[in-house]
Design a protein around this motif. Structure first.
Motif, PDB file in Angstrom:
ATOM      1  N   ASP A   1      32.579  -3.740  -1.854  1.00  0.00           N
ATOM      2  CA  ASP A   1      32.112  -4.086  -0.515  1.00  0.00           C
ATOM      3  C   ASP A   1      33.271  -4.051   0.479  1.00  0.00           C
ATOM      4  OD1 ASP A   1      30.367  -4.749   1.450  1.00  0.00           O
ATOM      5  OD2 ASP A   1      30.046  -6.823   0.817  1.00  0.00           O
TER       6      ASP A   1
ATOM      7  N   GLY B   1      32.580   2.276   0.528  1.00  0.00           N
ATOM      8  CA  GLY B   1      31.286   2.111   1.170  1.00  0.00           C
ATOM      9  C   GLY B   1      30.178   2.911   0.534  1.00  0.00           C
TER      10      GLY B   1
ATOM     11  N   ASN C   1      29.186   1.416  -2.885  1.00  0.00           N
ATOM     12  CA  ASN C   1      28.521   0.136  -2.668  1.00  0.00           C
ATOM     13  C   ASN C   1      27.086   0.331  -2.190  1.00  0.00           C
ATOM     14  OD1 ASN C   1      27.931  -2.332  -0.601  1.00  0.00           O
ATOM     15  ND2 ASN C   1      29.212  -3.008  -2.302  1.00  0.00           N
ATOM     16  N   LYS C   2      26.884   1.258  -1.274  1.00  0.00           N
ATOM     17  CA  LYS C   2      25.545   1.496  -0.747  1.00  0.00           C
ATOM     18  C   LYS C   2      24.621   2.093  -1.796  1.00  0.00           C
ATOM     19  CE  LYS C   2      26.817   2.018   4.129  1.00  0.00           C
ATOM     20  NZ  LYS C   2      26.886   2.935   5.301  1.00  0.00           N
TER      21      LYS C   2
ATOM     22  N   GLY D   1      23.899  -0.662  -4.331  1.00  0.00           N
ATOM     23  CA  GLY D   1      23.067  -1.664  -3.686  1.00  0.00           C
ATOM     24  C   GLY D   1      21.639  -1.198  -3.494  1.00  0.00           C
ATOM     25  N   GLN D   2      21.463   0.078  -3.147  1.00  0.00           N
ATOM     26  CA  GLN D   2      20.112   0.607  -2.945  1.00  0.00           C
ATOM     27  C   GLN D   2      19.350   0.667  -4.261  1.00  0.00           C
ATOM     28  OE1 GLN D   2      18.932   1.110   0.097  1.00  0.00           O
ATOM     29  NE2 GLN D   2      16.935   1.480  -0.823  1.00  0.00           N
TER      30      GLN D   2
ATOM     31  N   ASN E   1      18.284  -2.786  -5.059  1.00  0.00           N
ATOM     32  CA  ASN E   1      17.192  -3.201  -4.172  1.00  0.00           C
ATOM     33  C   ASN E   1      15.856  -2.612  -4.613  1.00  0.00           C
ATOM     34  OD1 ASN E   1      18.897  -4.724  -2.556  1.00  0.00           O
ATOM     35  ND2 ASN E   1      19.238  -3.067  -1.089  1.00  0.00           N
TER      36      ASN E   1
END
Length: 261
Positions: A43, A51, A54-55, A58-59, A62
């Motif tokens: 992060d 970035g 992390n994205k 994270g996606q 989610n």
């Protein structure tokens, strides 16, 4: 249905639920822990700031968390059959349970690790500690009480998931309640099943809360007091604990550096 008829059914269903929840918990913790830590490290401002990574992670997490479990089970039937050779029974239910539990636990780990005092990380960095040393000696040990609480929450959630798995032949207490309590109108057995689930969840929650509190106090970290006048008295203890943790991590960092050299 008499108790003598219910007892063997309940014993078998409890054993199946224990197998499903036990194995899925182990897999969820083993894979969710590094994912949650990686979300913190990559992060913004993290030790491995990235970035894009992390994205992406994270996606994925989610999406895994947002999908209802019953839909996840159906969507994973082909994958489950490829792994276990079947889509029915407690062994087959472990696959969707674990896949559903990994992102759930990963987010809890991320929250727990973010609560660690960043000053400890900076202290170990200043003393030459690398990322692995910080994770192993600071982040995970300091977040351990919260991680225990997170594991407890995950186990309770997986018990609920396992009950839903029974609606599609996953076995366990949920399957028992559906097949006998609902389809055969054995209301007494259904309510006994509900009572067993409630007792099991209460015991697990109590044990998890007790373990988390014990580790919290053993580590020397004090919770926020209900009265403001107690804050000054708690500051020296917290400072001493922080210094001790930093010193331990620094010693480990020095040892790791010596081995590397």
């Amino acid at each position: 249905m008499t108790w003598s008829q219910m007892q063997p059914l309940l014993e078998q269903a409890c054993g199946e639920t224990l197998i499903m929840v036990g194995w899925s918990t182990l897999i969820s913790v083993a894979l969710g822990l590094p994912i949650g830590v990686l979300l913190v490290l990559t992060d913004k401002g993290g030790l491995l700031q990235n970035g894009l990574v992390n994205k992406v992670i994270g996606q994925i997490v989610n999406v895994g968390r947002s999908m209802p479990f019953i839909i996840l089970m159906v969507a994973l039937m082909s994958f489950t059959r490829w792994i276990t050779g079947t889509t029915i029974g407690s062994e087959a239910a472990i696959v969707p349970l674990a896949i559903g539990g990994i992102p759930f636990f990963a987010r809890l780990v991320e929250t727990a690790v973010r609560e660690v005092d960043h000053g400890l990380v900076e202290a170990v960095q200043a003393m030459g500690g690398n990322t692995w040393t910080i994770v192993r000696r600071v982040l995970v040990p300091e977040a351990l009480p919260s991680l225990i609480a997170s594991i407890t929450t995950t186990i309770v959630a997986l018990i609920g998931y396992s009950a839903m798995a029974g609606t599609v032949g996953g076995g366990g207490l949920g399957d028992l309640a559906v097949r006998y309590g609902y389809q055969r109108f054995e209301t007494g057995l259904m309510w006994i099943t509900v009572a067993v689930l409630a007792v099991v969840i209460s015991l697990i929650q109590f044990a998890g809360d007790y373990a988390a509190r014990s580790l919290h106090h053993r580590g020397g970290r004090q919770g926020s007091g209900p009265r403001l006048r107690l804050l000054k008295a708690k500051e020296p203890a917290a400072t001493a604990a922080t210094a001790a943790t930093a010193a331990t991590a620094a010693t480990a960092a020095t040892a790791d550096a010596g081995k590397a050299g």
